[in-house]
Write a protein that holds these residues in place. Structure first.
Motif, short mmCIF file in Angstrom:
data_model
loop_
_atom_site.label_atom_id
_atom_site.label_comp_id
_atom_site.label_asym_id
_atom_site.label_seq_id
_atom_site.Cartn_x
_atom_site.Cartn_y
_atom_site.Cartn_z
N PHE A 45 0.84 -1.19 0.00
CA PHE A 45 0.00 0.00 0.00
C PHE A 45 0.88 1.24 0.00
O PHE A 45 2.00 1.24 0.52
N VAL A 46 0.36 2.30 -0.57
CA VAL A 46 1.10 3.55 -0.66
C VAL A 46 1.47 4.04 0.74
O VAL A 46 0.61 4.11 1.63
N LEU A 122 2.83 4.61 -6.21
CA LEU A 122 2.22 3.92 -7.35
C LEU A 122 3.20 3.78 -8.51
O LEU A 122 3.15 2.81 -9.27
N SER A 123 4.11 4.74 -8.63
CA SER A 123 5.09 4.69 -9.72
C SER A 123 6.17 3.64 -9.50
O SER A 123 6.98 3.39 -10.39
N ASP A 124 6.21 3.02 -8.31
CA ASP A 124 7.21 1.99 -8.02
C ASP A 124 6.81 0.63 -8.59
O ASP A 124 7.62 -0.32 -8.52
N ASN A 125 5.60 0.50 -9.08
CA ASN A 125 5.17 -0.78 -9.63
C ASN A 125 6.12 -1.22 -10.74
O ASN A 125 6.49 -0.44 -11.61
N THR A 150 -0.86 -0.21 -4.35
CA THR A 150 -2.20 0.34 -4.51
C THR A 150 -2.55 1.23 -3.33
O THR A 150 -1.88 1.23 -2.30
N GLU A 151 -3.62 2.00 -3.50
CA GLU A 151 -4.13 2.83 -2.41
C GLU A 151 -4.91 1.93 -1.45
O GLU A 151 -5.66 1.06 -1.87
#
Length: 237
Positions: A45-46, A122-125, A150-151
């Motif tokens: 999670f973020v 989220l950009s770390d995916n 994800t949030e």
């Protein structure tokens, strides 16, 4: 006539192939002497720390020459970039998106080469690859870990099974509560009637009060008047 002990053409060919076969067998053994295991998919999670596990098993003793490298490729694709390096001591990346966010949580003595990502976004995916070298064991499989950030959203998330259970048991619970409330009211009503001298017949609860013999003078007078009105005798003309 062939001299005793002299090898023929087949023997010479066998002697030439033996060293190469030995080298090939040695290479296969080295390739299988180091094994790495990771989690294929990690959800995070973020803003909450994400743990990327990596365990290895080597046939050679662990020495200071052991190296650990973590590389990363964005989910949208692109070039691989090294985000962490270990050799005797951890060396997190000092540039890029993961700057100051990689923590070493492994222990090479126990075959653990795990890292953690602080405050994932989220950009770390993307795809993460753990590589371990422990000379002379340098050949190994290349497992990959896909990170999905994800949030969190709500404080809790209802699964399909939990939602179905609520939809099934909630109406039943409401029916039971209504029945209990109705039974409580009826019991309270009967209790009040019993308190004020009301009597319940064997078939139903009578709403009319009884007229006991020990009623007062007013009650006896009322009863006598009712008997006079309900007499079966007809008045003479």
């Amino acid at each position: 006539m062939r001299r005793p002990g002299a090898a023929g053409p087949g023997g010479r060919l066998l002697l030439l192939l033996l060293p190469r076969g030995a080298l090939l067998l040695l290479g296969v053994c080295n390739a299988l002497s180091l094994e790495i295991k990771v989690n294929p998919k990690v959800r995070a999670f973020v803003g909450e720390q994400a743990l990327l596990k990596c365990s290895f098993r080597s046939s050679s003793p662990i020495t200071e020459s052991l190296r650990v490298d973590w590389t990363y490729r964005p989910l949208a694709g692109g070039q691989m970039e090294t985000i962490f390096h270990y050799r005797s001591v951890p060396h997190p990346t000092t540039a890029g998106r993961f700057k100051d966010r990689i923590i070493w949580v492994g222990n090479v003595a126990n075959g653990d080469a795990s890292i953690a990502i602080q405050s994932p976004e989220l950009s770390d995916n993307g795809t993460f690859i753990c590589s371990v070298k422990n000379p002379p064991d340098v050949y190994h499989n290349i497992p990959q870990t896909v990170l999905l950030v994800t949030e969190r959203g709500l404080a809790f998330q209802l699964s399909s099974a939990a939602l179905l259970s609520i939809l099934v048991f909630l109406p039943s619970a409401l029916v039971v509560i209504l029945l209990l409330v109705r039974m409580g009211r009826k019991f309270r009503l009967l209790k009040e009637k019993g308190k004020y001298g009301y009597k319940k017949s064997s078939i139903e609860v009578s709403d009319e009060p009884e007229h006991p013999d020990r009623a007062g003078c007013g009650g006896k007078l009322k009863e006598w008047c009712m008997n006079c009105v309900d007499t079966d005798e007809e008045d003479p003309y």
